[in-house]
Design an enzyme around this catalytic site. Structure first.
Site, PDB file in Angstrom:
ATOM      1  N   LYS A  40       0.599  -1.246   0.124  1.00  0.00           N
ATOM      2  CA  LYS A  40      -0.012  -0.040   0.046  1.00  0.00           C
ATOM      3  C   LYS A  40       0.713   1.218  -0.125  1.00  0.00           C
ATOM      4  CE  LYS A  40      -1.982  -2.066   3.543  1.00  0.00           C
ATOM      5  NZ  LYS A  40      -3.164  -2.440   4.425  1.00  0.00           N
ATOM      6  N   GLY A  41       1.793   1.189   0.618  1.00  0.00           N
ATOM      7  CA  GLY A  41       2.893   2.286   0.660  1.00  0.00           C
ATOM      8  C   GLY A  41       3.086   3.184  -0.505  1.00  0.00           C
ATOM      9  N   GLU A  70       8.118   2.568  -5.617  1.00  0.00           N
ATOM     10  CA  GLU A  70       8.080   2.006  -4.147  1.00  0.00           C
ATOM     11  C   GLU A  70       8.407   3.093  -3.297  1.00  0.00           C
ATOM     12  OE1 GLU A  70       7.438  -0.041  -1.719  1.00  0.00           O
ATOM     13  OE2 GLU A  70       8.630  -1.249  -1.368  1.00  0.00           O
ATOM     14  N   ASP A  71       7.795   2.934  -2.188  1.00  0.00           N
ATOM     15  CA  ASP A  71       7.850   4.040  -1.182  1.00  0.00           C
ATOM     16  C   ASP A  71       9.289   4.354  -0.765  1.00  0.00           C
ATOM     17  OD1 ASP A  71       7.394   1.703   0.416  1.00  0.00           O
ATOM     18  OD2 ASP A  71       5.821   2.424   1.510  1.00  0.00           O
ATOM     19  N   ASP A  98      14.685  -0.595   2.521  1.00  0.00           N
ATOM     20  CA  ASP A  98      15.048  -0.861   3.687  1.00  0.00           C
ATOM     21  C   ASP A  98      15.917  -1.910   3.550  1.00  0.00           C
ATOM     22  OD1 ASP A  98      14.864  -0.337   6.713  1.00  0.00           O
ATOM     23  OD2 ASP A  98      14.052  -2.399   6.765  1.00  0.00           O
ATOM     24  N   PHE A 114      12.800   5.243  11.372  1.00  0.00           N
ATOM     25  CA  PHE A 114      11.604   5.147  10.950  1.00  0.00           C
ATOM     26  C   PHE A 114      10.778   6.175  10.601  1.00  0.00           C
ATOM     27  CE2 PHE A 114       7.584   2.936  10.900  1.00  0.00           C
ATOM     28  CZ  PHE A 114       7.537   1.735  10.073  1.00  0.00           C
ATOM     29  N   ARG A 145      -0.466   7.402   7.208  1.00  0.00           N
ATOM     30  CA  ARG A 145      -0.239   7.651   5.644  1.00  0.00           C
ATOM     31  C   ARG A 145      -0.518   9.165   5.005  1.00  0.00           C
ATOM     32  NH1 ARG A 145       0.976   2.244   4.144  1.00  0.00           N
ATOM     33  NH2 ARG A 145      -0.142   0.759   5.046  1.00  0.00           N
TER      34      ARG A 145
HETATM   35  P1  IMP Z   1      12.417  -3.995   2.658  1.00  0.00           P
HETATM   36  O1  IMP Z   1      11.747  -5.385   1.943  1.00  0.00           O
HETATM   37  O2  IMP Z   1      13.007  -4.386   4.026  1.00  0.00           O
HETATM   38  O3  IMP Z   1      13.209  -3.183   1.682  1.00  0.00           O
HETATM   39  O4  IMP Z   1      11.193  -3.376   3.011  1.00  0.00           O
HETATM   40  C1  IMP Z   1      10.612  -2.457   2.529  1.00  0.00           C
HETATM   41  C2  IMP Z   1       9.067  -2.184   2.843  1.00  0.00           C
HETATM   42  O5  IMP Z   1       9.395  -1.962   4.559  1.00  0.00           O
HETATM   43  C3  IMP Z   1       8.752  -0.798   2.533  1.00  0.00           C
HETATM   44  O6  IMP Z   1       7.835  -1.055   1.392  1.00  0.00           O
HETATM   45  C4  IMP Z   1       8.020  -0.578   3.376  1.00  0.00           C
HETATM   46  O7  IMP Z   1       6.543  -0.889   3.456  1.00  0.00           O
HETATM   47  C5  IMP Z   1       8.630  -0.962   4.828  1.00  0.00           C
HETATM   48  N1  IMP Z   1       9.381   0.028   5.300  1.00  0.00           N
HETATM   49  C6  IMP Z   1      10.680   0.103   5.549  1.00  0.00           C
HETATM   50  N2  IMP Z   1      11.144   1.050   6.189  1.00  0.00           N
HETATM   51  C7  IMP Z   1       9.936   1.869   6.394  1.00  0.00           C
HETATM   52  C8  IMP Z   1       9.793   3.308   7.338  1.00  0.00           C
HETATM   53  O8  IMP Z   1      10.799   3.816   7.809  1.00  0.00           O
HETATM   54  N3  IMP Z   1       8.558   3.750   7.444  1.00  0.00           N
HETATM   55  C9  IMP Z   1       7.411   3.019   7.008  1.00  0.00           C
HETATM   56  N4  IMP Z   1       7.600   1.773   6.384  1.00  0.00           N
HETATM   57  C10 IMP Z   1       8.830   1.200   6.003  1.00  0.00           C
HETATM   58 MG    MG Z   2       5.970  -0.846   0.792  1.00  0.00          MG
END
Ligand code: IMP
Ligand code: MG
Length: 160
Positions: free
Chosen positions: A37-38, A85-86, A89, A138, A151
């Site tokens: 959703k982000g 993508e938002d 991480d 975060f 959001r």
């Molecule tokens: P990854 O697979 O660890 O790269 O995670 C990516 C997903 O984790 C993003 O699409 C977000 O939905 C969530 N995420 C990672 N860091 C944050 C943050 O600081 N705030 C909110 N959502 C986050």
């Molecule tokens: Mg996301």
């Protein structure tokens, strides 16, 4: 919560990203694939700032052990696709999605993330376009949530 990026800075960056992406894909129609959703707010603003014609698809993913909970309804074959993508991480989500979507034979496949936290990577992934590189914090707002809250904030905030 502490303000990290105000609305104006975010808007400016989204317009810059749109301009760069439109220039790189000049004359081509771009299929935007939003990671829900982000990414919903970022994708809406990016789509409206693009000069190239865009079409649109989206799917939802659950994080943790990445799982597509609602897949695309559009074929990617022969298309110029941009994953939207938002935030990146650990890199696990985008690395997984990139591989899955690549297998569907798009003509080109790129990715854009509004925010990137490179110091958090567990698997290698480098997006083609990044809005802001941020520290290990975060963040919420502009589509990003903390337990589904915040959001709708127009700026981006650090949760303490
Ligand atoms: P990854 O697979 O660890 O790269 O995670 C990516 C997903 O984790 C993003 O699409 C977000 O939905 C969530 N995420 C990672 N860091 C944050 C943050 O600081 N705030 C909110 N959502 C986050
Ligand atoms: Mg996301």
């Amino acid at each position: 919560m502490k303000l990290l990026l105000r609305e104006k800075e975010v808007q400016k960056k989204v317009r810059q990203l749109a301009r760069k992406i439109s220039a790189d894909l000049a004359g081509k129609e771009v299929l935007l694939v939003g990671v829900l959703k982000g990414a919903f707010i970022f994708m809406a603003d990016l789509a409206r700032s693009m000069e190239s014609p865009v079409s649109y698809g989206s799917g939802t993913v659950s994080s943790g052990k990445v799982k597509i909970t609602k897949d695309l309804e559009t074929s990617l074959r022969g298309k110029d696709v941009l994953i939207v993508e938002d935030i990146i991480d650990t890199g696990v989500t985008l690395r997984y999605l990139f591989r899955r979507l690549k297998a569907r034979r798009p003509r080109s496949l790129r990715s854009v993330a509004l925010l990137d936290k490179p110091s958090r990577r567990k698997v290698p992934f480098r997006p083609d376009y990044v809005g802001f590189t941020v520290e290990d914090l975060f963040v919420v707002g502009y589509g990003l949530d903390c337990n589904e809250e915040f959001r709708n904030l127009r700026g981006i905030y650090v949760v303490k």
